[in-house]
Design an enzyme around this catalytic site. Structure first.
Site, short mmCIF file in Angstrom:
data_model
loop_
_atom_site.label_atom_id
_atom_site.label_comp_id
_atom_site.label_asym_id
_atom_site.label_seq_id
_atom_site.Cartn_x
_atom_site.Cartn_y
_atom_site.Cartn_z
N GLY A 69 0.97 -1.14 -0.14
CA GLY A 69 0.36 0.39 -0.34
C GLY A 69 0.93 1.50 0.09
CD GLN A 178 -6.87 -0.66 7.30
OE1 GLN A 178 -7.99 -1.83 7.48
NE2 GLN A 178 -5.68 -0.34 6.99
CB SER A 198 -1.82 -3.03 1.25
OG SER A 198 -1.14 -3.89 2.04
CG HIS A 200 0.17 -6.83 4.77
ND1 HIS A 200 0.49 -6.27 5.89
CD2 HIS A 200 1.10 -5.41 4.42
CE1 HIS A 200 0.11 -4.83 6.11
NE2 HIS A 200 0.88 -4.73 5.11
CB THR A 236 12.68 -9.10 -10.14
OG1 THR A 236 13.68 -9.14 -11.23
CG2 THR A 236 12.45 -10.72 -10.50
CB CYS A 323 1.78 2.30 10.00
SG CYS A 323 1.31 1.21 9.24
N1 PLP Z 1 -2.97 3.10 3.50
C1 PLP Z 1 -3.45 2.38 4.41
C2 PLP Z 1 -5.26 3.51 4.40
C3 PLP Z 1 -3.74 1.49 5.58
O1 PLP Z 1 -4.03 1.06 6.86
C4 PLP Z 1 -2.34 1.44 5.59
C5 PLP Z 1 -1.19 0.40 6.71
O2 PLP Z 1 -1.48 0.51 7.15
C6 PLP Z 1 -1.12 1.18 4.07
C7 PLP Z 1 -1.78 2.57 3.27
C8 PLP Z 1 0.35 0.94 3.84
O3 PLP Z 1 -0.05 -0.12 3.29
P1 PLP Z 1 1.55 -1.14 3.83
O4 PLP Z 1 1.72 -1.64 4.93
O5 PLP Z 1 1.43 -2.12 2.62
O6 PLP Z 1 2.72 -0.54 2.78
#
Ligand code: PLP
Length: 380
Positions: A69, A178, A198, A200, A236, A323
């Site tokens: 993401g 999300q 994203s 995961h 890659t 994060c």
């Molecule tokens: N955007 C949102 C709304 C997210 O919640 C997150 C991760 O929590 C991201 C972007 C970032 O995604 P990634 O962890 O795959 O880099």
């Protein structure tokens, strides 16, 4: 362990693991190689691209695989800004409650001379299309509004804002990291030009994501090299993670209504149990809220201590967004919503999935109550 941190990362789905396994254990080919092993990897990527495209109503060639993401958001903002710069469009419109991947990209572009306008939010955590209408001018290079907020789970009026952009000929990006798997996301009915997802967060594995990019939207590549991903993202490809993402997207974009109905029953029960704890408040409105998001603040406790206390009681949770954990500043989202200062630091985010049970919800709520009482008794 009771896992209630699905907005940070989800367990991998069996279909995703099955799709990834051959590219971790047996097939080492580079998808750009023309021998059998390379072709096998390339085929897996083609299949994953088709599945991801079908899940969001896109054409396969409109899917750019990325590392996740964060990269998708960076690519959307920076490449659209570069494209806009060529035609003198120097304004970017976004919101004050985006994920740091969007917020920091915008700050970077601001430092490079772009003018960034940020939409405010209501106390319930929603941006307003009316304010967007005032700020989006023909000189706007790109508008980025998240589909759903990662901290408080509010589903934003991103469709209305996409419509405003379309009527004014302005590129529109939505961060759907999300939202994916939780609400239907058909790029044509939304009318977006770019969308980030994203792997995961939807039952895939870490290391893959995608940026949907409408054909002809005119953005430019940021990574140059071997010309992978149709020249838009050299490097890659992560075959295993991309194959897993194809499986996860196919699974999670089906049966959304049934799954979310089941999860919201658990969410509502958890919210009502947590609000029985004295001096608590719900962050984010109950209307238009992601089915799995619970975000409750408790005055007089620190969110980080609460998360650690819950961990000792066997519950995986998060304070604000994962994060940002380790960061002692109160959440930018809660501040933007005007949550009272005494509640800003004590926020707890619990995010549910279809794997959670009613019994786990009762246990988790008791664990939160005990932890809050313990922390309050320590601080008096
Ligand atoms: N955007 C949102 C709304 C997210 O919640 C997150 C991760 O929590 C991201 C972007 C970032 O995604 P990634 O962890 O795959 O880099």
């Amino acid at each position: 362990m009771i896992y209630l941190d699905n907005a940070a990362s989800t367990p991998a789905l069996p279909c995703a693991l099955e799709a990834a396994a051959p590219f971790i254990t047996e097939c080492c080919g580079n998808p750009s190689s023309i021998h059998t092993e390379g072709r096998r990897a390339a085929l897996a990527i083609i299949e994953a691209r088709e599945k991801c495209a079908a899940a969001i109503g896109a054409k396969p060639e409109e899917i750019i695989f990325t590392s996740g993401g964060t990269e998708s958001d960076n690519m959307a903002l920076k490449s659209a800004a570069l494209a806009g710069h060529r035609s003198g469009k120097m304004r970017i419109v976004t919101t004050g409650i985006e994920h740091p991947a969007v917020l920091r990209s915008c700050e970077f572009l601001e430092s490079m001379g772009f003018e960034v306008k940020r939409l405010g939010v209501t106390p319930d955590g929603f941006v307003s299309p009316e304010q967007a209408r005032e700020l989006i001018t023909p000189e706007t290079a790109v508008v980025s509004v998240m589909a759903a907020n990662n901290e408080v789970g509010t589903i934003q009026p991103f469709r209305e804002i996409a419509e405003i952009c379309r009527s004014r000929g302005v590129l529109f990006h939505t961060d759907a990291v999300q939202a994916a798997g939780n609400i239907p996301l058909d790029v044509n009915s939304i009318g977006c030009d770019m969308m980030s997802v994203s792997a995961h967060k939807i039952g895939g594995i870490k290391g893959a994501g995608l940026l949907y990019c409408r054909s002809g939207c005119g953005i430019v590549p940021l990574l140059h090299g071997g010309g992978q991903e149709n020249g838009m993202r050299s490097g890659t490809e992560n075959t295993a993670a991309i194959a897993a993402m194809g499986g996860a997207m196919e699974y999670c974009c089906r049966g959304i209504a049934e799954r979310s109905a089941k999860i919201s029953v658990l969410r509502d029960r958890l919210i009502s149990l947590l609000l029985e704890i004295p001096d608590s408040m719900l962050n984010g409105g109950m209307e238009r809220r992601l089915c799995g998001n619970v975000n409750v603040s408790f005055s007089g406790v620190e969110g980080e201590s609460l998360v650690l206390g819950l961990d000792l009681r066997g519950v995986c949770a998060s304070s604000g967004s994962a994060c940002a954990s380790g960061d002692v500043k109160p959440s930018h989202v809660l501040r933007a919503m005007g949550v009272p200062v005494e509640f800003q630091r004590g926020s707890l985010r619990l995010t549910l999935s279809e794997n959670n049970t009613a019994a786990e919800i009762e246990q988790a709520a008791s664990a939160v109550r005990e932890t809050v009482e313990m922390l309050r008794s320590l601080t008096g």
